[in-house]
Design a protein around this motif. Structure first.
Motif, PDB file in Angstrom:
ATOM      1  N   LEU A 133       0.841  -1.198   0.000  1.00 35.65           N
ATOM      2  CA  LEU A 133       0.000   0.000   0.000  1.00 35.65           C
ATOM      3  C   LEU A 133       0.876   1.248   0.000  1.00 35.65           C
ATOM      4  N   ASN A 134       0.396   2.317  -0.643  1.00 39.05           N
ATOM      5  CA  ASN A 134       1.151   3.577  -0.730  1.00 39.05           C
ATOM      6  C   ASN A 134       2.513   3.379  -1.388  1.00 39.05           C
ATOM      7  N   GLY A 135       2.619   2.408  -2.279  1.00 38.21           N
ATOM      8  CA  GLY A 135       3.883   2.178  -2.965  1.00 38.21           C
ATOM      9  C   GLY A 135       4.922   1.476  -2.119  1.00 38.21           C
ATOM     10  N   ALA A 136       4.485   0.888  -1.002  1.00 35.76           N
ATOM     11  CA  ALA A 136       5.432   0.197  -0.126  1.00 35.76           C
ATOM     12  C   ALA A 136       6.071  -0.980  -0.858  1.00 35.76           C
ATOM     13  N   LYS A 137       7.341  -1.157  -0.624  1.00 37.71           N
ATOM     14  CA  LYS A 137       8.063  -2.263  -1.266  1.00 37.71           C
ATOM     15  C   LYS A 137       7.581  -3.610  -0.743  1.00 37.71           C
ATOM     16  N   ASP A 138       7.579  -4.614  -1.620  1.00 38.77           N
ATOM     17  CA  ASP A 138       7.260  -5.979  -1.222  1.00 38.77           C
ATOM     18  C   ASP A 138       8.444  -6.508  -0.404  1.00 38.77           C
ATOM     19  N   LEU A 139       8.222  -6.657   0.901  1.00 40.02           N
ATOM     20  CA  LEU A 139       9.350  -7.030   1.768  1.00 40.02           C
ATOM     21  C   LEU A 139       9.818  -8.457   1.538  1.00 40.02           C
ATOM     22  N   SER A 140       8.956  -9.299   0.954  1.00 37.16           N
ATOM     23  CA  SER A 140       9.399 -10.680   0.714  1.00 37.16           C
ATOM     24  C   SER A 140      10.391 -10.726  -0.447  1.00 37.16           C
ATOM     25  N   LEU A 141      10.446  -9.621  -1.234  1.00 33.81           N
ATOM     26  CA  LEU A 141      11.378  -9.581  -2.369  1.00 33.81           C
ATOM     27  C   LEU A 141      12.580  -8.685  -2.090  1.00 33.81           C
ATOM     28  N   VAL A 198      12.626  -5.156  14.585  1.00 34.58           N
ATOM     29  CA  VAL A 198      11.645  -5.249  13.507  1.00 34.58           C
ATOM     30  C   VAL A 198      12.358  -5.423  12.163  1.00 34.58           C
ATOM     31  N   ALA A 199      13.556  -4.849  12.018  1.00 33.82           N
ATOM     32  CA  ALA A 199      14.337  -5.054  10.794  1.00 33.82           C
ATOM     33  C   ALA A 199      14.692  -6.538  10.649  1.00 33.82           C
ATOM     34  N   LYS A 200      15.087  -7.140  11.771  1.00 32.52           N
ATOM     35  CA  LYS A 200      15.387  -8.584  11.745  1.00 32.52           C
ATOM     36  C   LYS A 200      14.140  -9.369  11.374  1.00 32.52           C
ATOM     37  N   TYR A 201      13.008  -8.934  11.903  1.00 33.47           N
ATOM     38  CA  TYR A 201      11.771  -9.652  11.591  1.00 33.47           C
ATOM     39  C   TYR A 201      11.470  -9.577  10.092  1.00 33.47           C
ATOM     40  N   THR A 202      11.735  -8.401   9.464  1.00 34.77           N
ATOM     41  CA  THR A 202      11.434  -8.300   8.029  1.00 34.77           C
ATOM     42  C   THR A 202      12.301  -9.267   7.218  1.00 34.77           C
ATOM     43  N   LEU A 203      13.469  -9.593   7.739  1.00 35.21           N
ATOM     44  CA  LEU A 203      14.318 -10.579   7.038  1.00 35.21           C
ATOM     45  C   LEU A 203      13.645 -11.952   6.997  1.00 35.21           C
ATOM     46  N   THR A 204      12.817 -12.241   7.994  1.00 31.26           N
ATOM     47  CA  THR A 204      12.157 -13.552   8.029  1.00 31.26           C
ATOM     48  C   THR A 204      11.015 -13.619   7.016  1.00 31.26           C
ATOM     49  N   LYS A 221      11.326 -12.807   3.948  1.00 31.95           N
ATOM     50  CA  LYS A 221      11.966 -13.025   2.664  1.00 31.95           C
ATOM     51  C   LYS A 221      11.637 -14.410   2.120  1.00 31.95           C
ATOM     52  N   LYS A 222      11.403 -14.455   0.812  1.00 32.18           N
ATOM     53  CA  LYS A 222      11.174 -15.751   0.167  1.00 32.18           C
ATOM     54  C   LYS A 222      12.464 -16.553   0.216  1.00 32.18           C
ATOM     55  N   GLN A 223      12.335 -17.824   0.502  1.00 33.88           N
ATOM     56  CA  GLN A 223      13.542 -18.648   0.602  1.00 33.88           C
ATOM     57  C   GLN A 223      14.032 -19.053  -0.779  1.00 33.88           C
TER      58      GLN A 223
END
Ligand code: HEC
Length: 112
Positions: free
Chosen positions: A60-68, A102-108, A110-112
């Motif tokens: 939303l609002n142009g937010a980056k896809d964190l899994s990518l 929370v930065a560490k959490y965003t790493l989780t 990520k697509k494997q």
């Protein structure tokens, strides 16, 4: 073989007291002992899901896809602290430790 039931009772009692220690009193102790270990997932759910979605993919609002996202932990910490485009800076809302968690959490996410 009279001692067997006693042993079972003792083990049961030990398990019960372990559970009891996990209740309110134990939690307060743990919080006092480890103030530097915020819950990244809880912070993400509270502050980030609105734009990024629970799985980081909402965009939303142009937010980056964190899994990518291919950013490193440091780059994520930087983005989260200072914000970027429509993303608000979180350095006034969250502590450095919370941002790191929370930065560490965003790493989780990520697509494997
Ligand atoms: C208001 C909406 C919004 C909120 C809330 C938000 N973000 Fe973002 N986020 C964005 C946008 C938009 C971008 C893309 C910025 C750009 O295009 O460079 C982004 C980018 C990112 C990036 C960089 C991804 C990459 O690969 O470049 C990370 C990491 C990130 N956000 C994490 C978070 C975290 C963690 C939170 C919660 C603390 C959060 N965001 C809250 C909108 C938001």
């Amino acid at each position: 073989m009279r001692t067997l039931p006693l042993l079972i009772a003792a083990a049961f009692y030990a398990a019960l007291s372990a559970i009891a220690c996990g209740s309110a009193e134990g939690q307060a102790d743990r919080r006092a002992a480890a103030p530097s270990a915020p819950d990244g997932m809880a912070i993400f759910k509270q502050y980030c899901v609105v734009c990024h979605g629970a799985d980081g993919k909402m965009g939303l609002n142009g937010a980056k896809d964190l899994s990518l996202s291919t950013l490193t932990l440091d780059e994520r910490i930087n983005t989260i602290s200072n914000g970027r485009k429509l993303m608000t800076p979180f350095n006034e809302v969250l502590s450095a430790d919370e941002i790191k968690a929370v930065a560490k959490y965003t790493l989780t996410l990520k697509k494997q």
